[in-house]
Design a protein around this motif. Structure first.
Motif, PDB file in Angstrom:
ATOM      1  N   PRO A  39      61.043 -30.657  27.363  1.00  0.00           N
ATOM      2  CA  PRO A  39      60.158 -31.821  27.482  1.00  0.00           C
ATOM      3  C   PRO A  39      60.294 -32.820  26.327  1.00  0.00           C
ATOM      4  O   PRO A  39      60.606 -32.430  25.206  1.00  0.00           O
ATOM      5  CB  PRO A  39      58.752 -31.185  27.463  1.00  0.00           C
ATOM      6  CG  PRO A  39      58.922 -29.841  26.850  1.00  0.00           C
ATOM      7  CD  PRO A  39      60.335 -29.408  27.077  1.00  0.00           C
ATOM      8  N   THR A  40      60.033 -34.080  26.619  1.00  0.00           N
ATOM      9  CA  THR A  40      59.981 -35.118  25.575  1.00  0.00           C
ATOM     10  C   THR A  40      58.719 -34.872  24.731  1.00  0.00           C
ATOM     11  O   THR A  40      57.646 -34.640  25.286  1.00  0.00           O
ATOM     12  CB  THR A  40      59.882 -36.517  26.234  1.00  0.00           C
ATOM     13  OG1 THR A  40      60.927 -36.624  27.198  1.00  0.00           O
ATOM     14  CG2 THR A  40      60.009 -37.633  25.219  1.00  0.00           C
ATOM     15  N   PRO A  41      58.820 -34.904  23.387  1.00  0.00           N
ATOM     16  CA  PRO A  41      57.644 -34.618  22.551  1.00  0.00           C
ATOM     17  C   PRO A  41      56.437 -35.511  22.894  1.00  0.00           C
ATOM     18  O   PRO A  41      56.595 -36.709  23.187  1.00  0.00           O
ATOM     19  CB  PRO A  41      58.144 -34.892  21.133  1.00  0.00           C
ATOM     20  CG  PRO A  41      59.628 -34.667  21.210  1.00  0.00           C
ATOM     21  CD  PRO A  41      60.037 -35.124  22.586  1.00  0.00           C
ATOM     22  N   ASP A  42      55.243 -34.906  22.834  1.00  0.00           N
ATOM     23  CA  ASP A  42      54.001 -35.601  23.236  1.00  0.00           C
ATOM     24  C   ASP A  42      53.790 -36.965  22.563  1.00  0.00           C
ATOM     25  O   ASP A  42      53.435 -37.931  23.240  1.00  0.00           O
ATOM     26  CB  ASP A  42      52.776 -34.711  22.955  1.00  0.00           C
ATOM     27  CG  ASP A  42      52.741 -33.518  23.898  1.00  0.00           C
ATOM     28  OD1 ASP A  42      53.458 -33.564  24.928  1.00  0.00           O
ATOM     29  OD2 ASP A  42      52.019 -32.549  23.600  1.00  0.00           O
ATOM     30  N   PRO A  43      53.945 -37.079  21.225  1.00  0.00           N
ATOM     31  CA  PRO A  43      53.651 -38.389  20.604  1.00  0.00           C
ATOM     32  C   PRO A  43      54.530 -39.504  21.161  1.00  0.00           C
ATOM     33  O   PRO A  43      54.100 -40.663  21.247  1.00  0.00           O
ATOM     34  CB  PRO A  43      53.961 -38.168  19.118  1.00  0.00           C
ATOM     35  CG  PRO A  43      54.043 -36.691  18.926  1.00  0.00           C
ATOM     36  CD  PRO A  43      54.383 -36.076  20.249  1.00  0.00           C
ATOM     37  N   ILE A  44      55.752 -39.146  21.562  1.00  0.00           N
ATOM     38  CA  ILE A  44      56.660 -40.176  22.104  1.00  0.00           C
ATOM     39  C   ILE A  44      56.158 -40.606  23.482  1.00  0.00           C
ATOM     40  O   ILE A  44      56.086 -41.805  23.786  1.00  0.00           O
ATOM     41  CB  ILE A  44      58.099 -39.619  22.177  1.00  0.00           C
ATOM     42  CG1 ILE A  44      58.545 -39.168  20.784  1.00  0.00           C
ATOM     43  CG2 ILE A  44      59.047 -40.643  22.776  1.00  0.00           C
ATOM     44  CD1 ILE A  44      59.961 -38.631  20.716  1.00  0.00           C
ATOM     45  N   GLN A  45      55.779 -39.619  24.289  1.00  0.00           N
ATOM     46  CA  GLN A  45      55.230 -39.952  25.616  1.00  0.00           C
ATOM     47  C   GLN A  45      53.995 -40.836  25.449  1.00  0.00           C
ATOM     48  O   GLN A  45      53.847 -41.862  26.124  1.00  0.00           O
ATOM     49  CB  GLN A  45      54.828 -38.682  26.358  1.00  0.00           C
ATOM     50  CG  GLN A  45      55.996 -37.787  26.722  1.00  0.00           C
ATOM     51  CD  GLN A  45      55.568 -36.651  27.657  1.00  0.00           C
ATOM     52  OE1 GLN A  45      54.562 -36.754  28.349  1.00  0.00           O
ATOM     53  NE2 GLN A  45      56.337 -35.579  27.669  1.00  0.00           N
ATOM     54  N   ALA A  46      53.092 -40.427  24.514  1.00  0.00           N
ATOM     55  CA  ALA A  46      51.828 -41.164  24.336  1.00  0.00           C
ATOM     56  C   ALA A  46      52.107 -42.592  23.862  1.00  0.00           C
ATOM     57  O   ALA A  46      51.471 -43.550  24.324  1.00  0.00           O
ATOM     58  CB  ALA A  46      50.937 -40.429  23.337  1.00  0.00           C
ATOM     59  N   GLY A  47      53.093 -42.742  22.953  1.00  0.00           N
ATOM     60  CA  GLY A  47      53.428 -44.084  22.436  1.00  0.00           C
ATOM     61  C   GLY A  47      53.847 -45.009  23.567  1.00  0.00           C
ATOM     62  O   GLY A  47      53.441 -46.182  23.622  1.00  0.00           O
ATOM     63  N   ALA A  48      54.659 -44.484  24.489  1.00  0.00           N
ATOM     64  CA  ALA A  48      55.132 -45.323  25.599  1.00  0.00           C
ATOM     65  C   ALA A  48      54.008 -45.592  26.594  1.00  0.00           C
ATOM     66  O   ALA A  48      53.850 -46.721  27.079  1.00  0.00           O
ATOM     67  CB  ALA A  48      56.306 -44.634  26.293  1.00  0.00           C
ATOM     68  N   ILE A  49      53.205 -44.562  26.871  1.00  0.00           N
ATOM     69  CA  ILE A  49      52.111 -44.749  27.846  1.00  0.00           C
ATOM     70  C   ILE A  49      51.126 -45.792  27.315  1.00  0.00           C
ATOM     71  O   ILE A  49      50.704 -46.698  28.044  1.00  0.00           O
ATOM     72  CB  ILE A  49      51.412 -43.398  28.131  1.00  0.00           C
ATOM     73  CG1 ILE A  49      52.379 -42.485  28.899  1.00  0.00           C
ATOM     74  CG2 ILE A  49      50.113 -43.597  28.919  1.00  0.00           C
ATOM     75  CD1 ILE A  49      51.962 -41.028  28.952  1.00  0.00           C
TER      76      ILE A  49
END
Ligand SMILES: Cc1ncc(COP(=O)(O)O)c(C=O)c1O
Length: 392
Positions: A39-49
């Motif tokens: 999985p892509t690390p959570d902070p990266i997902q959150a930054g894009a979302i």
């Protein structure tokens, strides 16, 4: 109807796609494609979302968001030892592939010769040919895939303009040493050549080996374009996030090309990348440690199945020889037959080695497996391989 362009005539669907179709038909495990399913690390997902919901949807500057360039500059200084002093020596690219396209079109004229090492990563060669370049392949030698400097010297001519380096190497996992890179830079200086270095696996190095960027070595900076990617580092191949670093006048020209080809890397995803660039150094240490464990598990399995595998020092592929199996067993007379046998008998796919050499016979007895898989998937692949071939 008029004909297609000459420049695209060399393009074919790669073996990797054919293997993928076959393994899917058998519902098998695909260790052929170089895709990591972690999985892509959570902070990266959150930054894009967050960026998407805040409607940060417009084009960014073609070289990337200024704040991201700033962080990339610090990364290239801290992790790569590059003598970067301003963000205009750095750009965000549409994956490292976007950077490679921008660099080749910025630097090469049709007919220019380019030195490439084998086994190679096919995109490099195909893109170089698309740019009209003439490839001069030089085969790395022996079990450690050493650089044959005498052959390199013989391959250079007055038309040679560039050398392409990839470290760690896809497919064989070689990590170029400081001595090799220093010798390559002296060679490039002697013949006045550009160097493009593809370092997309820079954070996956094993057994205490060190990744070295050629642009960090004496004489390297002025003539080198360093490309990296976050596809592999942060498990986000589909996001298309990469970066390039070079003297500002080169980045400026590459930026003009990138602007024409794709305008900018996806803006909201750059915000995600920005969060990724804040991860602590322990993230990178864990990455190497985890992949080293997977490498050992997978290469031990291959050994027990009768393959002969030199442990890769970096990247996430096992480039293995099945020559012994070919002598002792049916179904292994060449790469494609070996792949079919593996899929049918073990439900596991690899890529035939001939895809990585200009003379397909050089790769006849090799297969490339990708071990960047979730642990249960890798366990299952190892179990199935051993059940089918473990008594060789
Ligand atoms: C050596 C090498 N360079 C570049 C790429 C592509 O990188 P990106 O996703 O950043 O374009 C790959 C992907 O497999 C690769 O193996």
């Amino acid at each position: 109807m008029k004909a297609f362009s000459d420049r695209s005539a060399h393009l074919r669907q790669s073996d990797i796609r054919a293997v993928t179709a076959l393994v899917n038909k058998h519902n098998g495990i695909n260790l052929g494609q170089g895709i990591c399913d972690l999985p892509t690390p959570d902070p990266i997902q959150a930054g894009a979302i967050d960026a998407i919901t805040a409607n940060k949807s417009i084009y960014s500057p073609y070289a990337g968001l200024p704040a991201v360039r700033e962080k990339l500059m610090r990364k290239f200084i801290r992790h790569n030892g590059l003598p970067v002093t301003t963000p205009d020596q750095v750009m965000v690219t549409n994956g490292s592939t976007g950077g490679f396209v921008a660099a080749t079109f910025a630097l090469l004229n049709p007919g220019d010769e380019v030195l490439v090492f084998e086994p190679f990563y096919g995109y490099h060669n195909n893109l170089l040919m698309l740019a009209g370049a003439v490839l001069k392949p030089v085969k790395m030698q022996g079990a450690a895939w050493e650089i044959p400097f005498e052959t390199l010297e013989a391959a250079v001519s007055e038309h040679t303009k560039m050398i392409v380096v990839n470290t760690p190497v896809n497919p064989c996992g070689k990590v170029w040493t400081e001595e090799e890179l220093a010798a390559l830079i002296r060679f490039a200086e002697r013949h006045d050549l550009w160097i493009i270095t593809d370092e997309v696996y820079e954070y996956m190095v094993f057994d205490g080996k060190k990744h070295i960027s050629p642009a960090s070595l004496p004489g390297g900076w002025d003539r080198t374009i360093t490309l990296t990617s976050f596809s592999k580092t942060f498990n986000m191949t589909g996001w298309r996030m990469g970066a390039a670093c070079a003297p500002a006048h080169i980045i400026e020209r590459m930026g003009l090309i990138a602007d024409l080809v794709y305008i900018c890397a996806p803006t909201p995803l750059q915000y995600g990348l920005s969060a990724g660039l804040d991860v602590p150094d322990s993230y990178y240490a864990d990455l190497s440690r985890d992949y080293q464990a997977r490498r050992d598990q997978f290469c031990d399995t291959l050994d027990r199945c009768g393959f002969e595998t030199v442990r890769p020092n970096g990247a996430y592929y096992a480039f293995t020889s099945f020559e012994k199996l070919a002598r002792n067993r049916a179904g292994f007379s060449d790469g494609m037959e070996a792949v079919r046998t593996l899929i049918q008998e073990a439900g596991v796919a690899a890529v035939p080695g001939h895809s990585f050499f200009s003379n397909p016979n050089d790769g006849r007895y090799y297969l490339r497996f990708c071990f960047a898989k979730e642990q249960p998937v890798l366990d299952k692949a190892c179990y199935q391989l051993e059940a089918a071939f473990g008594k060789q």
